[in-house]
Design a protein around this motif. Structure first.
Motif, PDB file in Angstrom:
ATOM      1  N   GLU A  96       0.836  -1.194   0.000  1.00 35.86           N
ATOM      2  CA  GLU A  96       0.000   0.000   0.000  1.00 35.86           C
ATOM      3  C   GLU A  96       0.874   1.250   0.000  1.00 35.86           C
ATOM      4  OE1 GLU A  96      -3.233   0.357   2.637  1.00 35.86           O
ATOM      5  OE2 GLU A  96      -4.305  -1.258   1.629  1.00 35.86           O
ATOM      6  N   PRO A  97       0.394   2.309  -0.678  1.00 32.09           N
ATOM      7  CA  PRO A  97      -0.773   2.262  -1.542  1.00 32.09           C
ATOM      8  C   PRO A  97      -0.474   1.408  -2.767  1.00 32.09           C
ATOM      9  CG  PRO A  97       0.346   4.359  -1.787  1.00 32.09           C
ATOM     10  CD  PRO A  97       1.006   3.659  -0.639  1.00 32.09           C
ATOM     11  N   GLY A  98      -1.479   0.727  -3.250  1.00 31.01           N
ATOM     12  CA  GLY A  98      -1.304  -0.164  -4.385  1.00 31.01           C
ATOM     13  C   GLY A  98      -1.928  -1.516  -4.130  1.00 31.01           C
ATOM     14  N   GLY A  99      -1.453  -2.517  -4.842  1.00 30.53           N
ATOM     15  CA  GLY A  99      -1.923  -3.873  -4.626  1.00 30.53           C
ATOM     16  C   GLY A  99      -3.085  -4.298  -5.499  1.00 30.53           C
ATOM     17  N   SER A 100      -3.640  -3.359  -6.263  1.00 30.31           N
ATOM     18  CA  SER A 100      -4.682  -3.646  -7.246  1.00 30.31           C
ATOM     19  C   SER A 100      -4.528  -2.595  -8.347  1.00 30.31           C
ATOM     20  CB  SER A 100      -6.079  -3.571  -6.614  1.00 30.31           C
ATOM     21  OG  SER A 100      -6.363  -2.260  -6.177  1.00 30.31           O
ATOM     22  N   PRO A 101      -5.060  -2.842  -9.537  1.00 33.86           N
ATOM     23  CA  PRO A 101      -4.833  -1.880 -10.627  1.00 33.86           C
ATOM     24  C   PRO A 101      -5.257  -0.452 -10.292  1.00 33.86           C
ATOM     25  CG  PRO A 101      -5.642  -3.948 -11.525  1.00 33.86           C
ATOM     26  CD  PRO A 101      -5.724  -4.080 -10.027  1.00 33.86           C
ATOM     27  N   GLY A 102      -6.454  -0.289  -9.732  1.00 35.66           N
ATOM     28  CA  GLY A 102      -6.905   1.051  -9.391  1.00 35.66           C
ATOM     29  C   GLY A 102      -6.065   1.688  -8.306  1.00 35.66           C
ATOM     30  N   ALA A 103      -5.711   0.908  -7.303  1.00 36.48           N
ATOM     31  CA  ALA A 103      -4.904   1.438  -6.202  1.00 36.48           C
ATOM     32  C   ALA A 103      -3.500   1.817  -6.661  1.00 36.48           C
ATOM     33  CB  ALA A 103      -4.837   0.417  -5.073  1.00 36.48           C
ATOM     34  N   GLU A 104      -2.960   1.091  -7.638  1.00 39.53           N
ATOM     35  CA  GLU A 104      -1.645   1.448  -8.157  1.00 39.53           C
ATOM     36  C   GLU A 104      -1.687   2.792  -8.889  1.00 39.53           C
ATOM     37  OE1 GLU A 104       1.358   0.116  -7.832  1.00 39.53           O
ATOM     38  OE2 GLU A 104       0.715  -1.565  -6.580  1.00 39.53           O
ATOM     39  N   GLU A 105      -2.796   3.089  -9.544  1.00 42.81           N
ATOM     40  CA  GLU A 105      -2.943   4.400 -10.182  1.00 42.81           C
ATOM     41  C   GLU A 105      -2.943   5.511  -9.135  1.00 42.81           C
ATOM     42  OE1 GLU A 105      -6.190   4.625 -12.905  1.00 42.81           O
ATOM     43  OE2 GLU A 105      -5.748   2.694 -13.832  1.00 42.81           O
ATOM     44  N   ILE A 106      -3.637   5.270  -8.029  1.00 37.31           N
ATOM     45  CA  ILE A 106      -3.658   6.261  -6.955  1.00 37.31           C
ATOM     46  C   ILE A 106      -2.274   6.393  -6.326  1.00 37.31           C
ATOM     47  CG2 ILE A 106      -4.659   6.830  -4.698  1.00 37.31           C
ATOM     48  CD1 ILE A 106      -7.227   5.461  -5.624  1.00 37.31           C
ATOM     49  N   ARG A 107      -1.528   5.297  -6.254  1.00 32.90           N
ATOM     50  CA  ARG A 107      -0.170   5.332  -5.691  1.00 32.90           C
ATOM     51  C   ARG A 107       0.683   6.392  -6.390  1.00 32.90           C
ATOM     52  NH1 ARG A 107       3.320   1.640  -2.957  1.00 32.90           N
ATOM     53  NH2 ARG A 107       5.516   2.103  -3.369  1.00 32.90           N
ATOM     54  N   ALA A 108       0.605   6.416  -7.713  1.00 39.83           N
ATOM     55  CA  ALA A 108       1.400   7.398  -8.454  1.00 39.83           C
ATOM     56  C   ALA A 108       0.997   8.817  -8.086  1.00 39.83           C
ATOM     57  CB  ALA A 108       1.237   7.166  -9.956  1.00 39.83           C
ATOM     58  N   LEU A 109      -0.282   9.027  -7.814  1.00 41.72           N
ATOM     59  CA  LEU A 109      -0.759  10.362  -7.458  1.00 41.72           C
ATOM     60  C   LEU A 109      -0.220  10.826  -6.113  1.00 41.72           C
ATOM     61  CD1 LEU A 109      -4.537  10.129  -8.490  1.00 41.72           C
ATOM     62  CD2 LEU A 109      -2.705  11.334  -9.704  1.00 41.72           C
ATOM     63  N   VAL A 110      -0.171   9.923  -5.135  1.00 44.17           N
ATOM     64  CA  VAL A 110       0.168  10.347  -3.774  1.00 44.17           C
ATOM     65  C   VAL A 110       1.653  10.270  -3.441  1.00 44.17           C
ATOM     66  CG1 VAL A 110      -2.117   9.861  -2.845  1.00 44.17           C
ATOM     67  CG2 VAL A 110      -0.397   8.062  -2.834  1.00 44.17           C
ATOM     68  N   LEU A 111       2.420   9.460  -4.177  1.00 41.25           N
ATOM     69  CA  LEU A 111       3.830   9.290  -3.839  1.00 41.25           C
ATOM     70  C   LEU A 111       4.777  10.070  -4.738  1.00 41.25           C
ATOM     71  CD1 LEU A 111       4.174   5.521  -2.848  1.00 41.25           C
ATOM     72  CD2 LEU A 111       3.577   7.502  -1.450  1.00 41.25           C
ATOM     73  N   GLN A 112       4.268  10.661  -5.803  1.00 42.11           N
ATOM     74  CA  GLN A 112       5.110  11.425  -6.705  1.00 42.11           C
ATOM     75  C   GLN A 112       4.721  12.904  -6.670  1.00 42.11           C
ATOM     76  OE1 GLN A 112       5.318   9.687 -10.667  1.00 42.11           O
ATOM     77  NE2 GLN A 112       5.231   7.617  -9.844  1.00 42.11           N
ATOM     78  N   GLY A 113       5.659  13.744  -7.054  1.00 36.96           N
ATOM     79  CA  GLY A 113       5.373  15.175  -7.116  1.00 36.96           C
ATOM     80  C   GLY A 113       5.903  15.937  -5.918  1.00 36.96           C
ATOM     81  N   ASP A 114       5.568  17.217  -5.862  1.00 36.00           N
ATOM     82  CA  ASP A 114       6.030  18.090  -4.786  1.00 36.00           C
ATOM     83  C   ASP A 114       5.404  17.698  -3.448  1.00 36.00           C
ATOM     84  OD1 ASP A 114       5.845  21.015  -6.935  1.00 36.00           O
ATOM     85  OD2 ASP A 114       7.492  19.581  -6.605  1.00 36.00           O
ATOM     86  N   PRO A 115       6.124  17.928  -2.351  1.00 34.97           N
ATOM     87  CA  PRO A 115       5.563  17.600  -1.035  1.00 34.97           C
ATOM     88  C   PRO A 115       4.208  18.246  -0.769  1.00 34.97           C
ATOM     89  CG  PRO A 115       7.909  18.034  -0.826  1.00 34.97           C
ATOM     90  CD  PRO A 115       7.521  18.394  -2.246  1.00 34.97           C
ATOM     91  N   ASP A 116       4.002  19.469  -1.275  1.00 32.54           N
ATOM     92  CA  ASP A 116       2.745  20.162  -1.000  1.00 32.54           C
ATOM     93  C   ASP A 116       1.683  19.920  -2.064  1.00 32.54           C
ATOM     94  OD1 ASP A 116       3.877  21.549  -3.079  1.00 32.54           O
ATOM     95  OD2 ASP A 116       3.741  23.541  -2.143  1.00 32.54           O
ATOM     96  N   ARG A 117       1.850  18.859  -2.828  1.00 30.65           N
ATOM     97  CA  ARG A 117       0.889  18.565  -3.890  1.00 30.65           C
ATOM     98  C   ARG A 117      -0.516  18.346  -3.349  1.00 30.65           C
ATOM     99  NH1 ARG A 117       1.253  13.591  -8.351  1.00 30.65           N
ATOM    100  NH2 ARG A 117      -0.518  14.292  -9.613  1.00 30.65           N
ATOM    101  N   TRP A 118      -0.612  17.649  -2.204  1.00 31.82           N
ATOM    102  CA  TRP A 118      -1.906  17.349  -1.587  1.00 31.82           C
ATOM    103  C   TRP A 118      -1.906  17.795  -0.136  1.00 31.82           C
ATOM    104  CZ3 TRP A 118      -5.014  15.789  -5.329  1.00 31.82           C
ATOM    105  CH2 TRP A 118      -4.518  14.997  -6.380  1.00 31.82           C
ATOM    106  N   SER A 119      -3.050  18.198   0.349  1.00 30.65           N
ATOM    107  CA  SER A 119      -3.217  18.412   1.785  1.00 30.65           C
ATOM    108  C   SER A 119      -3.348  17.055   2.466  1.00 30.65           C
ATOM    109  CB  SER A 119      -4.471  19.244   2.055  1.00 30.65           C
ATOM    110  OG  SER A 119      -5.640  18.502   1.736  1.00 30.65           O
ATOM    111  N   ALA A 120      -3.194  17.041   3.779  1.00 29.33           N
ATOM    112  CA  ALA A 120      -3.366  15.790   4.525  1.00 29.33           C
ATOM    113  C   ALA A 120      -4.790  15.258   4.361  1.00 29.33           C
ATOM    114  CB  ALA A 120      -3.051  16.018   6.000  1.00 29.33           C
ATOM    115  N   GLU A 121      -5.762  16.160   4.271  1.00 30.09           N
ATOM    116  CA  GLU A 121      -7.164  15.738   4.113  1.00 30.09           C
ATOM    117  C   GLU A 121      -7.382  15.056   2.770  1.00 30.09           C
ATOM    118  OE1 GLU A 121      -7.061  19.034   7.110  1.00 30.09           O
ATOM    119  OE2 GLU A 121      -6.135  18.660   5.152  1.00 30.09           O
ATOM    120  N   ALA A 122      -6.813  15.642   1.715  1.00 35.98           N
ATOM    121  CA  ALA A 122      -6.944  15.031   0.389  1.00 35.98           C
ATOM    122  C   ALA A 122      -6.226  13.686   0.343  1.00 35.98           C
ATOM    123  CB  ALA A 122      -6.391  15.979  -0.676  1.00 35.98           C
TER     124      ALA A 122
END
Length: 211
Positions: A40-66
Motif C-alpha cells: 500500500e498504496p497499491g496492490g490492485s490496478p486502481g490502487a496502483e494508479e492512486i499510488r502514483a498520485l500520492v507518492l510522486q510530485g512536490d511535497p505540498d501537492r496534496w493536503s493531509a485531508e486530500a
C-alpha cells in the motif's frame, strides 16, 4: 475454506520493512504456504494508479485531508480485489503497509486527523491485520537509506527527518495502543538478524503444517 492470515509490515521510510516482507513471503512459499505479497498504496490496478498520485510530485501537492481520501479509496479497491478474496481462499496475505500508515502519516504527522482516519477506516475498510510487524529504525539512518534508492516515489521522504522522527514516535505509541496485534522488531541490525526475529514472531500464528 477458512479465513487466511493477514500480516502487515509497518515502519518509517527506509526501515527495511519492504525487504523483510519479501523475505518472509519467499520463506513461506518455499515451505508450501500459499502467500500473496502486496503493498500500500497499491496492490490492485486502481490502487496502483492512486499510488502514483500520492507518492510522486512536490511535497505540498496534496493536503493531509486530500491524502486521507485518496489513501482510503486505494485501500478499499485493494481490499475488494486482492486482500479479501485471498483471505476468503485461506491464503496468507503479507502487506507492506496498511491502515496504520494512514493513522501515522495523515492522522498524526501531517495533520490532526486521527479521528477522521479511524472513522473512515471503520466505514470503508472494517478489518485490521491479524499481526502487525513494526520494523523500528533510527529516523536519520532510515531516511538516508530511503533517499539512496533515488526513485520517483520520494514525496514523503522530501518532508525531511523531522517527519520521520514524528513517525517513529507515533508508530511506537500505536504499538502500545494495539498491543494485541503489534510486535516491535529492532531494524538497526543485519537483514538476516531481523528476518530471524520476524519469523520467530510469526511462528505462533502459523499452522504447523504447510497449506
Amino acid at each position: 475454506m477458512g479465513r487466511g492470515l493477514f500480516i502487515s509490515f509497518e515502519g518509517i521510510d527506509g526501515s527495511g520493512k519492504s525487504t523483510q516482507a519479501q523475505m518472509l513471503a519467499e520463506q513461506l512459499r518455499a515451505e508450501g504456504f500459499d502467500v500473496i505479497l502486496t503493498r500500500e498504496p497499491g496492490g490492485s490496478p486502481g490502487a496502483e494508479e492512486i499510488r502514483a498520485l500520492v507518492l510522486q510530485g512536490d511535497p505540498d501537492r496534496w493536503s493531509a485531508e486530500a491524502e486521507l481520501l485518496l489513501f482510503t479509496a486505494a485501500r478499499r479497491d485493494h481490499l475488494e480485489r486482492t486482500i479479501q478474496p485471498a483471505l476468503d481462499a485461506g491464503k496468507i496475505v503479507i502487506c507492506d503497509r496498511f491502515a496504520d500508515s494512514t493513522r501515522m502519516y495523515q492522522g498524526l504527522s501531517r495533520g490532526d486527523l486521527r479521528g477522521a482516519v479511524d472513522t473512515l477506516h471503520q466505514l470503508m475498510i472494517g478489518i485490521e491485520p491479524d499481526l502487525t510487524l513494526l520494523i523500528d529504525m533510527d529516523p536519520a539512518a532510515g531516511l538516508a537509506r530511503a533517499k539512496a534508492r533515488a526513485t520517483e516515489e520520494e514525496r514523503f521522504e522530501d518532508f525531511g527527518v523531522d517527519l520521520q522522527e514524528k513517525m517513529r514516535a507515533g508508530f511506537l505509541e500505536l504499538a502500545n495502543e494495539y498491543a494485541d496485534r503489534f510486535r516491535v522488531i529492532d531494524g538497526n541490525r543485519t537483514l538476516e538478524a531481523v528476518s530471524t526475529d520476524v519469523r520467530a514472531t510469526l511462528d505462533p500464528h502459523l499452522e504447523r503444517t504447510p497449506a
